[in-house]
Structure formats: structure tokens, C-alpha cells
Design a protein around this motif. Structure first.
Motif, PDB file in Angstrom:
ATOM      1  N   ALA B  34       1.199 -36.166  99.054  1.00 31.74           N
ATOM      2  CA  ALA B  34       0.640 -37.073  98.049  1.00 31.74           C
ATOM      3  C   ALA B  34       1.631 -38.190  97.743  1.00 31.74           C
ATOM      4  O   ALA B  34       1.262 -39.361  97.638  1.00 31.74           O
ATOM      5  CB  ALA B  34       0.298 -36.292  96.782  1.00 31.74           C
ATOM      6  N   VAL B  35       2.901 -37.814  97.627  1.00 33.82           N
ATOM      7  CA  VAL B  35       3.925 -38.830  97.343  1.00 33.82           C
ATOM      8  C   VAL B  35       3.991 -39.833  98.497  1.00 33.82           C
ATOM      9  O   VAL B  35       4.027 -41.047  98.290  1.00 33.82           O
ATOM     10  CB  VAL B  35       5.301 -38.167  97.124  1.00 33.82           C
ATOM     11  N   LEU B  36       3.974 -39.297  99.720  1.00 32.26           N
ATOM     12  CA  LEU B  36       4.068 -40.184 100.881  1.00 32.26           C
ATOM     13  C   LEU B  36       2.825 -41.060 101.003  1.00 32.26           C
ATOM     14  O   LEU B  36       2.884 -42.173 101.535  1.00 32.26           O
ATOM     15  CB  LEU B  36       4.273 -39.358 102.159  1.00 32.26           C
ATOM     16  N   ASP B  37       1.679 -40.560 100.502  1.00 35.25           N
ATOM     17  CA  ASP B  37       0.448 -41.355 100.543  1.00 35.25           C
ATOM     18  C   ASP B  37       0.422 -42.409  99.448  1.00 35.25           C
ATOM     19  O   ASP B  37      -0.530 -43.176  99.340  1.00 35.25           O
ATOM     20  CB  ASP B  37      -0.782 -40.441 100.384  1.00 35.25           C
ATOM     21  N   GLY B  38       1.422 -42.387  98.588  1.00 35.39           N
ATOM     22  CA  GLY B  38       1.513 -43.439  97.586  1.00 35.39           C
ATOM     23  C   GLY B  38       1.005 -43.035  96.215  1.00 35.39           C
ATOM     24  O   GLY B  38       0.899 -43.882  95.326  1.00 35.39           O
ATOM     25  N   ALA B  39       0.685 -41.753  96.040  1.00 40.57           N
ATOM     26  CA  ALA B  39       0.231 -41.322  94.717  1.00 40.57           C
ATOM     27  C   ALA B  39       1.353 -41.546  93.708  1.00 40.57           C
ATOM     28  O   ALA B  39       2.516 -41.305  94.015  1.00 40.57           O
ATOM     29  CB  ALA B  39      -0.167 -39.851  94.748  1.00 40.57           C
ATOM     30  N   PRO B  40       1.031 -42.009  92.505  1.00 39.67           N
ATOM     31  CA  PRO B  40       2.076 -42.267  91.517  1.00 39.67           C
ATOM     32  C   PRO B  40       2.582 -40.973  90.901  1.00 39.67           C
ATOM     33  O   PRO B  40       1.802 -40.044  90.661  1.00 39.67           O
ATOM     34  CB  PRO B  40       1.358 -43.111  90.467  1.00 39.67           C
ATOM     35  N   LEU B  41       3.890 -40.893  90.662  1.00 43.54           N
ATOM     36  CA  LEU B  41       4.419 -39.773  89.892  1.00 43.54           C
ATOM     37  C   LEU B  41       4.254 -40.094  88.422  1.00 43.54           C
ATOM     38  O   LEU B  41       4.205 -41.265  88.041  1.00 43.54           O
ATOM     39  CB  LEU B  41       5.896 -39.555  90.220  1.00 43.54           C
ATOM     40  N   PRO B  42       4.136 -39.052  87.586  1.00 45.82           N
ATOM     41  CA  PRO B  42       4.039 -39.321  86.150  1.00 45.82           C
ATOM     42  C   PRO B  42       5.192 -40.220  85.695  1.00 45.82           C
ATOM     43  O   PRO B  42       6.303 -40.106  86.215  1.00 45.82           O
ATOM     44  CB  PRO B  42       4.149 -37.927  85.523  1.00 45.82           C
ATOM     45  N   GLY B  43       4.915 -41.077  84.746  1.00 45.08           N
ATOM     46  CA  GLY B  43       5.908 -42.049  84.314  1.00 45.08           C
ATOM     47  C   GLY B  43       6.950 -41.477  83.381  1.00 45.08           C
ATOM     48  O   GLY B  43       7.858 -42.186  82.944  1.00 45.08           O
ATOM     49  N   GLU B  44       6.789 -40.209  83.035  1.00 46.89           N
ATOM     50  CA  GLU B  44       7.779 -39.610  82.151  1.00 46.89           C
ATOM     51  C   GLU B  44       7.945 -38.138  82.498  1.00 46.89           C
ATOM     52  O   GLU B  44       7.233 -37.602  83.346  1.00 46.89           O
ATOM     53  CB  GLU B  44       7.335 -39.749  80.690  1.00 46.89           C
ATOM     54  N   GLY B  45       8.877 -37.501  81.851  1.00 45.46           N
ATOM     55  CA  GLY B  45       9.133 -36.084  82.108  1.00 45.46           C
ATOM     56  C   GLY B  45      10.128 -35.900  83.228  1.00 45.46           C
ATOM     57  O   GLY B  45      10.601 -36.864  83.848  1.00 45.46           O
ATOM     58  N   LEU B  46      10.437 -34.641  83.460  1.00 46.61           N
ATOM     59  CA  LEU B  46      11.448 -34.300  84.451  1.00 46.61           C
ATOM     60  C   LEU B  46      10.819 -34.107  85.820  1.00 46.61           C
ATOM     61  O   LEU B  46       9.621 -33.842  85.929  1.00 46.61           O
ATOM     62  CB  LEU B  46      12.166 -33.013  84.028  1.00 46.61           C
ATOM     63  N   ASP B  83      15.190 -37.234 109.226  1.00 39.90           N
ATOM     64  CA  ASP B  83      14.817 -38.641 108.990  1.00 39.90           C
ATOM     65  C   ASP B  83      13.655 -38.720 108.012  1.00 39.90           C
ATOM     66  O   ASP B  83      13.661 -39.523 107.073  1.00 39.90           O
ATOM     67  CB  ASP B  83      14.414 -39.316 110.310  1.00 39.90           C
ATOM     68  N   GLY B  84      12.649 -37.878 108.263  1.00 35.41           N
ATOM     69  CA  GLY B  84      11.473 -37.862 107.384  1.00 35.41           C
ATOM     70  C   GLY B  84      11.840 -37.437 105.976  1.00 35.41           C
ATOM     71  O   GLY B  84      11.379 -38.025 104.995  1.00 35.41           O
ATOM     72  N   LEU B  85      12.700 -36.422 105.877  1.00 34.81           N
ATOM     73  CA  LEU B  85      13.108 -35.938 104.559  1.00 34.81           C
ATOM     74  C   LEU B  85      13.833 -37.041 103.791  1.00 34.81           C
ATOM     75  O   LEU B  85      13.593 -37.267 102.600  1.00 34.81           O
ATOM     76  CB  LEU B  85      14.016 -34.713 104.692  1.00 34.81           C
ATOM     77  N   ARG B  86      14.693 -37.750 104.500  1.00 36.21           N
ATOM     78  CA  ARG B  86      15.471 -38.794 103.833  1.00 36.21           C
ATOM     79  C   ARG B  86      14.571 -39.923 103.333  1.00 36.21           C
ATOM     80  O   ARG B  86      14.743 -40.436 102.233  1.00 36.21           O
ATOM     81  CB  ARG B  86      16.519 -39.347 104.787  1.00 36.21           C
ATOM     82  N   GLN B  87      13.587 -40.260 104.175  1.00 38.49           N
ATOM     83  CA  GLN B  87      12.648 -41.302 103.744  1.00 38.49           C
ATOM     84  C   GLN B  87      11.873 -40.856 102.517  1.00 38.49           C
ATOM     85  O   GLN B  87      11.684 -41.614 101.558  1.00 38.49           O
ATOM     86  CB  GLN B  87      11.668 -41.619 104.873  1.00 38.49           C
ATOM     87  N   PHE B  88      11.443 -39.606 102.569  1.00 36.36           N
ATOM     88  CA  PHE B  88      10.696 -39.061 101.436  1.00 36.36           C
ATOM     89  C   PHE B  88      11.553 -39.059 100.167  1.00 36.36           C
ATOM     90  O   PHE B  88      11.129 -39.509  99.103  1.00 36.36           O
ATOM     91  CB  PHE B  88      10.225 -37.640 101.778  1.00 36.36           C
ATOM     92  N   LEU B  89      12.794 -38.589 100.310  1.00 36.39           N
ATOM     93  CA  LEU B  89      13.680 -38.530  99.142  1.00 36.39           C
ATOM     94  C   LEU B  89      13.952 -39.933  98.607  1.00 36.39           C
ATOM     95  O   LEU B  89      13.990 -40.158  97.396  1.00 36.39           O
ATOM     96  CB  LEU B  89      14.989 -37.821  99.506  1.00 36.39           C
ATOM     97  N   GLY B  90      14.118 -40.876  99.533  1.00 34.62           N
ATOM     98  CA  GLY B  90      14.366 -42.254  99.124  1.00 34.62           C
ATOM     99  C   GLY B  90      13.193 -42.809  98.329  1.00 34.62           C
ATOM    100  O   GLY B  90      13.362 -43.505  97.320  1.00 34.62           O
ATOM    101  N   ARG B  91      11.997 -42.438  98.768  1.00 34.17           N
ATOM    102  CA  ARG B  91      10.799 -42.917  98.089  1.00 34.17           C
ATOM    103  C   ARG B  91      10.739 -42.369  96.667  1.00 34.17           C
ATOM    104  O   ARG B  91      10.476 -43.102  95.705  1.00 34.17           O
ATOM    105  CB  ARG B  91       9.592 -42.460  98.899  1.00 34.17           C
ATOM    106  N   VAL B  92      10.991 -41.059  96.544  1.00 34.44           N
ATOM    107  CA  VAL B  92      10.952 -40.457  95.207  1.00 34.44           C
ATOM    108  C   VAL B  92      12.026 -41.079  94.321  1.00 34.44           C
ATOM    109  O   VAL B  92      11.807 -41.356  93.143  1.00 34.44           O
ATOM    110  CB  VAL B  92      11.155 -38.921  95.293  1.00 34.44           C
TER     111      VAL B  92
END
Lengths: 309, 356
Positions: B34-46, B83-92
Motif C-alpha cells: 500500500a505504501v509503495l502504491d502511494g497510499a498516504p500514511l496517517p498524518g499523526e501518531g507513531l 535495493d527494494g527495501l531501501r527504496q521502500f524505507l526511503g519512501r516512508v
């Protein structure tokens, strides 16, 4: 399988680690184990010699039994410096009765990989020694020697070269009552055939215990020993830790001498249930515990000894 | 409120989610996909980033492309996954303010990089395995590095990734070598196996090492003889929470490569205390240093400790970002996840960054 633990007992005594500064246990009861204090160092001199010197200074005349553990770089070299130190300290260890050289686990060094030393001078330096044990056979020498006091000889190997049989046969050991040889795996140097064993299996009036253990040619060894003159002398025949199958057990059953033993130790074996029952019923104490199953890979059966790698 | 990003069936995700929910904290689980598809993470919280164990589709997505494995036990090279993990982590990391993470994505990425982790710990003078600087391209280079370093026994590991797959221990003599690995080399594919029978002989060992070097960047570590218990070598997994060592398990194996998921057995802190006696204090103090000095912004760390045969020396093996799944292990009556949840408020306060 492998040696996964340090010796818990040696020559009937519990083994206890010791290093300088620690209180000494009752030395009449305990075998002291001394090893390098820096097991992860791979250069420089190990601390065993210094520990032995400290021990001698503190209680040399009370020390009766020593176990030598891992020395520096034991993965690459034998315990020559430790053996030399023991030889040098002999006058100050007048009551030393038992020495084991090389109490290393598979993590410290695999038994087949372990380097040993010429232990003949050690025997010569301790004429009242009663028990000598060693593990690993690369670089080992055991004589020939004449030693009037030695009562027990233990050679643990993952693959015993038959030249050590010859060294023992050519030695003069008039007090020897316990002879324990770990024969090992033919892939790791065991070339102990029935022919090689024959001169060892002659009548030996002082011998009470004969161990031909951990052999991957246990059937051949069982056949060789089953009717050998030495069985008239010993009380205990120990063929444990090896790959004994029904074939070897048949040879034992057929022997007139086996039933004269007090004890037959076959534990860690590959006998069938039927054979286990038969051999247990010969009227003496027979240990048939730890039955193993052959492993099959690509249609071939594999049986392994207790310690080979 | 806490958002967990991870595989819906990953037992860390479900374990932490239920511990948090039991403490009255709202929990949302989002998949990597979902994150990689561009779904937004909640704007607050941990935000807690977790693993994707058991989620083959996600693993594959990190690698990019089709699942080319011929069986579930096949182990693909780790580099594309990393490589994929790093891209994902960078996105988050881009999507979330830094003070909202229970562990910064950059730290998580670092912990899956053995070379950089080793370097970070060594710089802080925390005891670690000696690691060769050289990146070997072939078996011959591996053997040369080992000989030049004076290391008769080494571990060859993929630089990236975690776990025992594709890890090999190699013992070297003048003209002989033995390799032990939970790895089956079939054709040009590599499979995970529990059968760790040694492979002996220079040529056979060279052949396997060439394969490992061709597939992944590997690191060469000196091999340290470990302590044994009941015939098996053991190491420790210590879980630090908010900088403090809490849960501790003993893991053992009869084979050359110890790892929890390689069939290791477990014992608890009491057994460890008995075995290590006064050395345990040194181990715990090393763990504190790893947590407070090397990874001070991570709520929890799973630290692997190797203990010497005389049980008086130790080094840090790996540091695991996802190292808190220690089923059945409690500390002061709490599971790992419960203890993390309990520690959370004061940990956040101490960071003075409670944003939720």
C-alpha cells in the motif's frame, strides 16, 4: 556428530576449570582443566604455560590430574609448547598421575582437524604417570616407549592412523589395564584394518578394558576382536560409538569368548531389533542403548560414528 | 495511535498490534504494498516498521519482477531485495516526520547491511567480529583475504539481508578446506536446507564460494569458537527496550551456523545467568552501549551475542531491527511486545518528542 562438550570427568574424577587467582579445589578429588585465557586471540603466546607455573608454585606436589584445553591458535598448530612446559615442570609435579591433552570441542577445533604433538617425551618425563589421554591425531606420536606405571591410555581420534597401533604394540607397557582407542572414520584417516589390529589383540595379561570405539568399520573390528586372544584377558570390551551392524554382532555372537566378559558395551550402534534382543541375551552385561538409524541419500545408506569431522 | 507498516500475517505485526490494542492504543496496519502504491500514511501518531515474514508477494514486490523461485526453499540473491527495501524505507522516511518513528528507517536499513553495522559498532569500540575491508569477487579472493588476515576459520555472509541462508563457515588449511552452510547448491540455484553436512576439499569449497560471491556482495568475518552447552554451540539474543536489556534467550545448534530460524533451541535468562555468571554483566553492558550509542533512536533492538568457549568473552554478532519475536519469553511477566508498549511513554518522554 562431534565433540560438543568439554570433558566432565577424566580418569574417574570430575573436571574443574581453573586459572591463576581462583581458589584450588581438593586436588586429590578433581582433575584441573587449564586452557588459554584468550580463546579468541590468534597470535602470541597462550596463557597455559603461565597458568601451569602458577599452579606449580601454589600446590605443585598436590596436583594429581590435569586436563589441557584449547591452546593459542589450536586450529593451526599442536600443543607443543604446552607439552614442553609440562616436561619442564615434571620435577615440581611429583604426584601427577593423569594428563589429558586436547580437550577441545568442535567449536574450538574439530577432532579430525586437531593438531597434536609427540607425547612420547611427556611419558618419559613422568615415569609415575598412570593415565594419558589425548584428542586429535594430526602430528601425534605415542612411542614406542617403555613405561612401567601407565595403567590407562586413551586416544580419541576422528580417524586413527594405524601407525599408532604399531606404536602401542611396539611399546612396553607392563601395567596397562585400560586401552581405549577411538578409531574414527575412514574418510578422516582411519586405516585400522583387521590386519593392522591383529598384533594388538594378542594376549595381554594386565589388560582389563579394551575399547575400540567410534569406528566406522566397526563390523570389521568386531570380527577381528571376537575370537582374539586378548578377550581371554579383558573383562570389558567396548565397541561403542561406532557403526556396528548385525554383521559385526553375528561375529560376536559366534565367539566362544564373548560370554566370558563381564561387560560388552555397544551403545551407539545400528543393530536391528532382533539382533539387539539376541545380543542382550548372552548372559553378561550388554549395553545396547542409543540405537541409530542409517540415513539414506540418493539410495545409499550412511552410518556415522559419534565423532569424525 | 500507532501505524504498523508490515505484513498482515507477520507475527511481529500481530503480536505488537495486540499488545498495543490491549493497552488502549489505536493500531492501524498498512502493508508495504500500500505504501509503495502511494497510499498516504496517517498524518499523526507513531509509526512502527516491521517485517514481511510470510508475505511472499511483498518480498517479491521489493525485489521487483516475477517470482522466479522454483520452490519455497529456494533462496534468491539478497541484493535486489535490499535495493527494494531501501527504496521502500526511503519512501516512508519522506512521508513521516522523523520523531514519529519507533525506529528510524535509516537505522533499519543499516541493520540489514552487515558491513555498515559492523563498522558503526567497531567505531564505537563495541566488541564485534573482525571483518575484512575487501569485497571479494571470487573464491580465490576470499581464501587470500582469510590467509592474509591470519584467520584459519571465517564466515562468508551476504552483505545485505538477514538469517542463515547463504551464510557459510569455511575452515582453511594449507591445502584443504571445509565449508559448512545450510545451503544446497543445485545447478545455478541455491536452496535452504537443514542438512549442514560439511563440504570438504579445496575445489569443492572454491566452487561453492564462487557461487556465493557471484550472486551477492559478501563480507568475510573472522570465525570465533563459541561456547557449547549439552553438545551444541550457543549464542544469545538479547532484546533491548528503551536502551535496557530485557528479554534474553539462549539459542543453540549442533551445526556450523547458529541461527534461530535454523532449528535452534531456546533457554531463558535464568539459564543464561547460570551459564555466564559474572560475565553476564559485561554482556548486558555491551547491549546497553549498542542501544544507547549505536542506535539511540530505536525503541527496541534484537542483539545477537556470541560467547567464547570459556564463557568469559563476547562479541556482538548481528543487530536485528525485527528481532523482537521471542515467543514464550517473558521479562517481569511481560512478553516482548507488552514490554515495548509499557516502555513507550517514558521512552517518548525521554526523547521529548511525543507527537501523538
Amino acid at each position: 556428530m562431534t565433540i560438543g562438550e568439554h570433558l566432565q570427568t577424566f580418569d574417574g574424577r570430575p573436571v574443574q576449570d581453573w586459572r591463576p587467582g581462583e581458589p584450588l579445589p581438593d586436588l586429590a578429588r578433581v582433575a584441573l582443566r587449564v586452557a588459554d585465557d584468550e580463546p579468541w586471540e590468534n597470535s602470541g603466546e597462550d596463557t597455559i604455560t603461565a597458568s601451569l607455573r602458577a599452579l606449580v608454585a601454589e600446590a605443585g606436589s598436590l596436583v594429581e590430574s590435569l586436563v589441557i584445553g584449547a591452546w593459542r591458535s589450536s586450529f593451526e598448530a599442536g600443543p607443543q609448547s604446552v607439552v614442553d612446559a609440562l616436561i619442564g615442570l615434571a620435577p615440581e609435579l611429583p604426584n601427577l598421575k593423569a594428563i589429558f591433552v586436547g580437550d577441545l570441542t568442535f567449536e574450538e577445533c574439530e577432532i579430525s582437524w586437531m593438531f597434536q604433538a609427540d607425547l612420547t617425551p611427556l611419558l618419559n618425563a613422568y615415569p609415575s604417570l598412570e593415565c594419558l589421554g589425548s584428542r586429535g591425531t594430526q602430528g601425534l606420536r605415542l612411542g614406542p616407549v617403555r613405561h612401567a606405571s601407565l595403567r590407562s591410555l586413551l586416544v580419541q581420534s576422528g580417524g586413527l592412523p594405524s601407525k599408532h597401533i604399531t606404536e602401542i604394540v611396539d611399546s612396553d607397557l607392563p601395567s596397562l589395564s585400560h586401552l581405549e582407542l577411538w578409531i574414527g572414520d575412514q574418510n578422516y584417516g582411519n586405516d585400522v584394518t583387521a590386519t593392522a589390529l591383529k598384533p594388538l589383540l594378542v594376549s595381554r595379561s594386565t589388560l582389563r578394558y579394551l575399547g575400540l570405539r567410534n569406528a566406522d568399520n566397526a563390523d570389521e573390528i568386531a570380527r577381528a576382536v571376537s575370537d582374539a586372544p586378548v578377550l581371554n584377558d579383558v573383562d570389558v570390551l567396548d565397541l561403542s560409538l561406532g557403526t556396528l551392524t548385525d554383521e559385526g554382532a553375528e561375529a560376536l555372537l559366534a565367539s566362544s569368548k564373548i560370554r566370558q566378559l563381564q561387560r560388552l558395551d555397544l551403545h551407539h550402534h545400528y543393530l536391528s531389533d532382533a539382533m539387539t534382543d539376541r545380543i542382550s541375551g548372552i548372559g553378561i552385561d550388554v549395553d545396547v542403548s542409543e540405537r541409530k538409524e542409517a540415513e539414506v541419500y540418493s539410495g545409499e545408506e550412511y552410518r556415522s560414528v559419534f565423532a569424525s569431522e | 495511535m500507532i501505524t504498523i507498516v508490515g505484513g498482515a500475517n507477520d507475527r511481529r505485526v500481530t503480536g505488537f498490534a495486540s499488545a498495543a490494542a490491549a493497552a488502549g492504543i489505536d493500531v492501524t496496519v498498512m502493508s508495504y504494498g500500500a505504501v509503495l502504491d502511494g497510499a498516504p500514511l496517517p498524518g499523526e501518531g507513531l509509526v512502527r516498521i516491521d517485517g514481511t515474514d510470510g508475505d511472499d508477494a511483498c518480498e517479491q514486490r521489493l525485489r521487483g519482477g516475477e517470482d522466479v523461485r522454483t520452490s519455497p526453499s529456494e533462496v534468491l540473491p539478497f541484493a535486489p531485495w535490499y535495493d527494494g527495501l531501501r527504496q521502500f524505507l526511503g519512501r516512508v522516511e519522506d512521508l513521516v516526520e522523523a520523531d514519529r518513528f519507533l525506529a528510524p528507517p535509516s537505522d533499519i536499513g543499516l541493520m540489514f547491511d552487515k558491513r555498515r553495522t559492523n563498522h558503526r559498532l567497531a567505531e564505537l569500540a563495541i566488541p564485534v567480529a573482525a571483518m575484512a575491508q575487501h569485497v571479494p569477487a571470487s573464491a580465490d579472493e576470499v581464501l587470500t583475504v582469510a590467509r592474509d588476515s591470519g584467520w584459519p576459520r571465517i564466515f562468508v555472509k551476504p552483505r545485505f539481508g538477514a538469517g542463515g541462508a547463504r551464510v557459510a563457515s569455511v575452515s582453511l588449511a594449507q591445502d584443504d578446506a571445509v565449508l559448512v552452510s545450510p545451503t544446497e547448491f543445485t545447478g545455478d540455484r541455491i536452496f535452504y536446507t537443514k542438512d549442514q553436512r560439511p563440504i570438504r576439499g579445496l575445489n569443492a569449497v572454491r566452487h561453492r564460494l564462487d557461487r556465493l560471491c557471484a550472486d551477492d556482495e559478501v563480507v568475510i568475518e573472522r570465525w570465533y569458537p563459541r561456547a557449547t552447552l549439552e553438545g551444541r554451540a550457543f549464542d544469545l539474543r538479547v532484546l533491548t527496550i528503551a536502551g535496557e536489556p530485557q528479554h534474553c534467550v539462549l539459542r543453540s545448534s549442533a551445526g556450523g551456523v547458529t541461527n534461530l530460524n535454523l532449528g535452534g533451541r531456546r533457554g531463558g535468562l535464568e539459564q543464561v545467568r547460570e551459564l555466564l555468571a559474572s560475565s553476564l554483566d559485561d554482556v548486558l553492558s555491551t547491549c546497553r552501549r549498542v542501544a544507547l550509542e549505536a542506535f539511540p533512536r530505536c525503541l527496541h533492538l534484537g542483539i545477537d551475542i556470541l560467547v567464547s568457549a570459556d564463557r568469559r568473552h563476547h562479541i556482538v554478532g548481528e543487530v536485528n531491527a525485527f528481532g523482537d519475536l521471542l515467543v514464550g519469553t517473558t521479562h517481569r511477566g511481560r512478553s516482548t511486545f507488552e514490554a515495548e508498549v509499557v516502555a513507550l511513554p517514558s521512552w517518548l518522554a525521554s526523547r521529548s518528542a511525543f507527537a501523538a
